[in-house]
Design an enzyme around this catalytic site. Structure first.
Site, PDB file in Angstrom:
ATOM      1  N   GLU A 109      -2.506 -10.691   4.452  1.00  0.00           N
ATOM      2  CA  GLU A 109      -1.694 -10.004   5.453  1.00  0.00           C
ATOM      3  C   GLU A 109      -0.323 -10.680   5.502  1.00  0.00           C
ATOM      4  O   GLU A 109      -0.197 -11.867   5.164  1.00  0.00           O
ATOM      5  CB  GLU A 109      -2.355 -10.126   6.823  1.00  0.00           C
ATOM      6  CG  GLU A 109      -3.635  -9.334   6.974  1.00  0.00           C
ATOM      7  CD  GLU A 109      -3.415  -7.830   6.914  1.00  0.00           C
ATOM      8  OE1 GLU A 109      -2.469  -7.324   7.515  1.00  0.00           O
ATOM      9  OE2 GLU A 109      -4.203  -7.159   6.225  1.00  0.00           O
ATOM     10  N   LYS A 123     -12.071  -5.797  11.740  1.00  0.00           N
ATOM     11  CA  LYS A 123     -12.869  -4.867  10.922  1.00  0.00           C
ATOM     12  C   LYS A 123     -14.276  -4.702  11.494  1.00  0.00           C
ATOM     13  O   LYS A 123     -14.830  -3.609  11.500  1.00  0.00           O
ATOM     14  CB  LYS A 123     -12.930  -5.375   9.485  1.00  0.00           C
ATOM     15  CG  LYS A 123     -11.590  -5.240   8.773  1.00  0.00           C
ATOM     16  CD  LYS A 123     -11.581  -6.012   7.487  1.00  0.00           C
ATOM     17  CE  LYS A 123     -10.286  -5.785   6.721  1.00  0.00           C
ATOM     18  NZ  LYS A 123     -10.090  -6.753   5.645  1.00  0.00           N
ATOM     19  N   GLY A 136      -0.585  -9.946  -3.146  1.00  0.00           N
ATOM     20  CA  GLY A 136      -0.598  -8.834  -2.182  1.00  0.00           C
ATOM     21  C   GLY A 136      -1.932  -8.668  -1.484  1.00  0.00           C
ATOM     22  O   GLY A 136      -2.202  -7.629  -0.887  1.00  0.00           O
ATOM     23  N   LYS A 141      -5.964  -2.026  10.475  1.00  0.00           N
ATOM     24  CA  LYS A 141      -7.183  -2.420  11.217  1.00  0.00           C
ATOM     25  C   LYS A 141      -6.875  -3.094  12.551  1.00  0.00           C
ATOM     26  O   LYS A 141      -7.615  -2.918  13.518  1.00  0.00           O
ATOM     27  CB  LYS A 141      -8.082  -3.321  10.369  1.00  0.00           C
ATOM     28  CG  LYS A 141      -7.403  -4.457   9.637  1.00  0.00           C
ATOM     29  CD  LYS A 141      -7.118  -4.076   8.213  1.00  0.00           C
ATOM     30  CE  LYS A 141      -6.241  -5.121   7.555  1.00  0.00           C
ATOM     31  NZ  LYS A 141      -6.495  -5.258   6.157  1.00  0.00           N
ATOM     32  N   VAL A 181       0.828  -1.211   0.000  1.00  0.00           N
ATOM     33  CA  VAL A 181       0.000   0.000   0.000  1.00  0.00           C
ATOM     34  C   VAL A 181       0.872   1.276   0.000  1.00  0.00           C
ATOM     35  O   VAL A 181       0.607   2.219  -0.752  1.00  0.00           O
ATOM     36  CB  VAL A 181      -0.978   0.025   1.197  1.00  0.00           C
ATOM     37  CG1 VAL A 181      -2.006   1.138   1.015  1.00  0.00           C
ATOM     38  CG2 VAL A 181      -1.704  -1.319   1.339  1.00  0.00           C
ATOM     39  N   GLY A 202     -11.183  -2.211   2.062  1.00  0.00           N
ATOM     40  CA  GLY A 202     -10.341  -1.598   1.026  1.00  0.00           C
ATOM     41  C   GLY A 202     -10.971  -0.386   0.372  1.00  0.00           C
ATOM     42  O   GLY A 202     -11.111   0.668   0.997  1.00  0.00           O
ATOM     43  N   ILE A 262     -14.031   0.253  -0.584  1.00  0.00           N
ATOM     44  CA  ILE A 262     -15.456   0.581  -0.351  1.00  0.00           C
ATOM     45  C   ILE A 262     -15.582   1.636   0.763  1.00  0.00           C
ATOM     46  O   ILE A 262     -15.057   1.434   1.859  1.00  0.00           O
ATOM     47  CB  ILE A 262     -16.257  -0.677   0.068  1.00  0.00           C
ATOM     48  CG1 ILE A 262     -16.119  -1.784  -0.983  1.00  0.00           C
ATOM     49  CG2 ILE A 262     -17.717  -0.336   0.293  1.00  0.00           C
ATOM     50  CD1 ILE A 262     -16.800  -3.092  -0.586  1.00  0.00           C
ATOM     51  N   VAL A 288     -11.118  -0.910   6.498  1.00  0.00           N
ATOM     52  CA  VAL A 288     -12.259  -1.831   6.368  1.00  0.00           C
ATOM     53  C   VAL A 288     -12.736  -1.849   4.918  1.00  0.00           C
ATOM     54  O   VAL A 288     -13.106  -0.818   4.365  1.00  0.00           O
ATOM     55  CB  VAL A 288     -13.430  -1.421   7.299  1.00  0.00           C
ATOM     56  CG1 VAL A 288     -14.549  -2.463   7.232  1.00  0.00           C
ATOM     57  CG2 VAL A 288     -12.962  -1.258   8.732  1.00  0.00           C
TER      58      VAL A 288
HETATM   59  N1  NAP Z   1      -2.321  -5.065   1.307  1.00  0.00           N
HETATM   60  C1  NAP Z   1      -3.614  -4.783   1.337  1.00  0.00           C
HETATM   61  O1  NAP Z   1      -4.372  -5.109   0.415  1.00  0.00           O
HETATM   62  C2  NAP Z   1      -4.188  -4.022   2.508  1.00  0.00           C
HETATM   63  C3  NAP Z   1      -5.550  -3.676   2.489  1.00  0.00           C
HETATM   64  C4  NAP Z   1      -6.094  -2.942   3.547  1.00  0.00           C
HETATM   65  C5  NAP Z   1      -5.276  -2.589   4.610  1.00  0.00           C
HETATM   66  N2  NAP Z   1      -3.957  -2.968   4.626  1.00  0.00           N
HETATM   67  C6  NAP Z   1      -3.142  -2.583   5.779  1.00  0.00           C
HETATM   68  O2  NAP Z   1      -2.144  -1.673   5.350  1.00  0.00           O
HETATM   69  C7  NAP Z   1      -0.970  -1.823   6.140  1.00  0.00           C
HETATM   70  C8  NAP Z   1       0.217  -2.098   5.192  1.00  0.00           C
HETATM   71  O3  NAP Z   1      -0.038  -3.289   4.501  1.00  0.00           O
HETATM   72  P1  NAP Z   1       0.891  -3.741   3.271  1.00  0.00           P
HETATM   73  O4  NAP Z   1       0.160  -4.840   2.601  1.00  0.00           O
HETATM   74  O5  NAP Z   1       1.329  -2.551   2.488  1.00  0.00           O
HETATM   75  O6  NAP Z   1       2.141  -4.338   4.080  1.00  0.00           O
HETATM   76  P2  NAP Z   1       3.568  -4.796   3.478  1.00  0.00           P
HETATM   77  O7  NAP Z   1       3.513  -4.894   2.005  1.00  0.00           O
HETATM   78  O8  NAP Z   1       3.999  -5.966   4.257  1.00  0.00           O
HETATM   79  O9  NAP Z   1       4.522  -3.551   3.831  1.00  0.00           O
HETATM   80  C9  NAP Z   1       4.802  -3.215   5.139  1.00  0.00           C
HETATM   81  C10 NAP Z   1       5.743  -2.039   5.164  1.00  0.00           C
HETATM   82  O10 NAP Z   1       5.894  -1.626   6.515  1.00  0.00           O
HETATM   83  C11 NAP Z   1       7.266  -1.415   6.765  1.00  0.00           C
HETATM   84  N3  NAP Z   1       7.518  -1.596   8.212  1.00  0.00           N
HETATM   85  C12 NAP Z   1       7.228  -2.688   8.958  1.00  0.00           C
HETATM   86  N4  NAP Z   1       7.569  -2.458  10.252  1.00  0.00           N
HETATM   87  C13 NAP Z   1       8.101  -1.224  10.273  1.00  0.00           C
HETATM   88  C14 NAP Z   1       8.624  -0.412  11.311  1.00  0.00           C
HETATM   89  N5  NAP Z   1       8.707  -0.848  12.564  1.00  0.00           N
HETATM   90  N6  NAP Z   1       9.078   0.817  10.997  1.00  0.00           N
HETATM   91  C15 NAP Z   1       8.995   1.291   9.721  1.00  0.00           C
HETATM   92  N7  NAP Z   1       8.493   0.575   8.697  1.00  0.00           N
HETATM   93  C16 NAP Z   1       8.046  -0.662   8.988  1.00  0.00           C
HETATM   94  C17 NAP Z   1       7.993  -2.404   5.907  1.00  0.00           C
HETATM   95  O11 NAP Z   1       9.314  -1.970   5.739  1.00  0.00           O
HETATM   96  P3  NAP Z   1      10.365  -2.717   4.772  1.00  0.00           P
HETATM   97  O12 NAP Z   1       9.894  -2.390   3.380  1.00  0.00           O
HETATM   98  O13 NAP Z   1      11.650  -2.098   5.093  1.00  0.00           O
HETATM   99  O14 NAP Z   1      10.276  -4.175   5.104  1.00  0.00           O
HETATM  100  C18 NAP Z   1       7.137  -2.338   4.635  1.00  0.00           C
HETATM  101  O15 NAP Z   1       7.569  -1.303   3.805  1.00  0.00           O
HETATM  102  C19 NAP Z   1      -1.257  -2.985   7.107  1.00  0.00           C
HETATM  103  O16 NAP Z   1      -1.708  -2.458   8.332  1.00  0.00           O
HETATM  104  C20 NAP Z   1      -2.396  -3.733   6.436  1.00  0.00           C
HETATM  105  O17 NAP Z   1      -3.226  -4.398   7.377  1.00  0.00           O
HETATM  106  C21 NAP Z   1      -3.408  -3.669   3.596  1.00  0.00           C
END
Ligand code: NAP
Length: 414
Positions: free
Chosen positions: A178, A193, A175, A93, A11, A122, A124, A120
């Site tokens: 989680e 959620k 992607g 969340k 994201v 994405g 929507i 919650v």
């Molecule tokens: N993916 C989805 O479709 C989606 C949908 C709705 C909500 N979300 C929410 O959005 C958030 C991000 O999800 P994502 O899918 O983008 O996760 P992701 O692809 O796993 O990316 C996580 C990012 O957070 C960074 N990170 C982790 N711990 C850290 C810390 N202590 N300090 C600084 N940076 C840190 C990581 O750094 P590095 O790059 O250095 O490893 C990485 O860049 C989550 O809370 C998730 O629940 C995701």
């Protein structure tokens, strides 16, 4: 707007890309905090830091966008930013559900805004709709598929015959899942959620652990076969219902869905929510619930809303008439198991059907939610529980032991 971004994953990088293509927002990312400095990034190295303070103490930054996958660290970042009187947009969340009361207090005490539409469903806009449009007294129920990765997995297993392992791997590659997939498949993510939805739908602040929940890991081929025979679809649903006594029933459980339900059309990483209100009857919100750009669209919408100082007012929290959660209701469930030693038949008020084959048995029964929650078999990995369609009933009195006996005998349970 100068943004301090935390996280550059699915994201976070999406937001970086989208903001570059949306000059009308007049928002730019000043610095990005990540965890692993050695990872290759599709952005200039000068943009990145591993220091929280470099962003949180930068007085030129007027907005924090928190998109990391670590709920504990996210809470540290978000609470510090709010205390520093900086508005925050988040998609986390887990962190929001676990700390909602504190976060609302911090928002109010510091006169800033904390928005989280992406947390919650994405893409929507469910939170802003519940918050702004649906009046508390008229809202009967909110029922939906709120987890894109489990819906993707179930679609691939049922429609395309993929194994659970392959379907999960595909969801991760795309992607949708989680970083810790247990959050999705054990039903913890939809429970988080639902905790958030309850605040905006009914003004109920609850702990995620209070909500009855089950994921998709225990589903058995007997269950999918039963769905096929009856013409049902199998979905993981999050539901909140206002009961006739004004209390609210809320749970996350797999459910057999009838072909006429809009939820049947929700496939793959899509989410769908049916909102039922007294006057409008049923309305259906549908869209992508996970993935880089659908999630980014909700984050961008929050950033845009901040440009006109929008904040959640949590109006329903401050109403005179308070809603509370209840477990005093009954559910109609399908339960499949290997052997009667695993399930206590006396836990059911009624058993309307019972089938036994060499490898698996199943029953259709009515059970009180307190009984279901406390039943040891509800936690047994070899027992699968799936809601039947239109499963909620409110009954005044418990059925007598002799009537229970008759219902068990009629269903063929000895
Ligand atoms: N993916 C989805 O479709 C989606 C949908 C709705 C909500 N979300 C929410 O959005 C958030 C991000 O999800 P994502 O899918 O983008 O996760 P992701 O692809 O796993 O990316 C996580 C990012 O957070 C960074 N990170 C982790 N711990 C850290 C810390 N202590 N300090 C600084 N940076 C840190 C990581 O750094 P590095 O790059 O250095 O490893 C990485 O860049 C989550 O809370 C998730 O629940 C995701």
């Amino acid at each position: 707007m100068q943004i301090g971004l935390f996280g550059f994953g699915v994201v976070g990088e999406g937001i970086y890309k989208v903001l570059q293509q949306t000059p009308s927002l007049s928002a730019s990312i000043k610095k990005v905090c990540i965890k692993h400095p050695d990872k290759e990034r599709n952005a200039p190295a000068s943009l990145f830091t591993t220091s929280y303070e470099e962003i949180l103490n930068d007085t030129e930054i007027d907005l924090i966008v928190e998109l990391i996958d670590d709920a504990k660290e996210a809470f540290k970042i978000v609470s510090t930013a709010l205390k520093n009187k900086i508005s925050v947009v988040s998609a986390n969340k887990k962190m929001i559900a676990e700390h909602l009361a504190t976060l609302i207090q911090l928002q109010n005490e510091n006169g800033v805004s904390f928005l989280y539409e992406a947390a919650v469903c994405g893409s929507i806009p469910i939170i802003r709709n519940l918050e702004e449009y649906y009046d508390n007294d008229l809202l009967q129920s909110v029922c939906g598929i709120v987890n894109g990765s489990t819906n993707y997995i179930l679609t691939k297993i049922i429609d395309e015959g993929l194994s659970y392992k392959d379907a999960l791997q595909k969801a991760q590659q795309l992607g949708f899942a989680e970083s810790n997939p247990a959050l999705d498949v054990e039903g913890l993510d939809p429970r988080n959620k639902l905790t958030i939805l309850l605040a905006h739908a009914y003004g109920i602040i609850s702990r995620p652990e209070e909500l009855l929940h089950l994921g998709i890991t225990r589903l058995h081929t007997t269950d999918t076969r039963f769905a096929e025979e009856k013409g049902y679809q199998l979905k993981l649903t999050a539901q909140a219902y206002k009961l006739s006594n004004g209390k609210v029933a809320a749970f996350v459980l797999p459910q057999f869905v009838k072909p006429e339900s809009q939820l049947v059309t929700v496939k793959n990483e899509y989410n769908g929510v049916i909102i039922e209100s007294k006057l409008a009857d049923k309305q259906f919100l549908y869209g992508k619930g996970a993935g880089r750009f659908p999630t980014s669209s909700a984050v961008i919408s929050d950033i845009s809303a901040l440009s006109y100082d929008y904040k959640y007012e949590y109006k329903k929290l401050n109403r005179k008439e308070k809603y509370t959660l209840t477990n005093n209701y009954y559910l109609k469930v399908f339960v499949s198991f290997n052997d009667w030693s695993e399930v206590n038949k006396w836990d059911f008020e009624q058993v309307s059907e019972f089938h036994s084959t060499e490898d698996r048995q199943y029953l259709l029964g009515l059970i009180h939610v307190e009984k279901l929650k406390s039943a040891s078999w509800f936690l047994d990995p070899s027992v699968s529980v799936v809601l039947l369609p239109e499963s909620i009933t409110e009954k005044e009195s418990i059925i007598s032991q002799s009537l229970k006996k008759v219902s068990l005998q009629l269903a063929g349970v000895n």
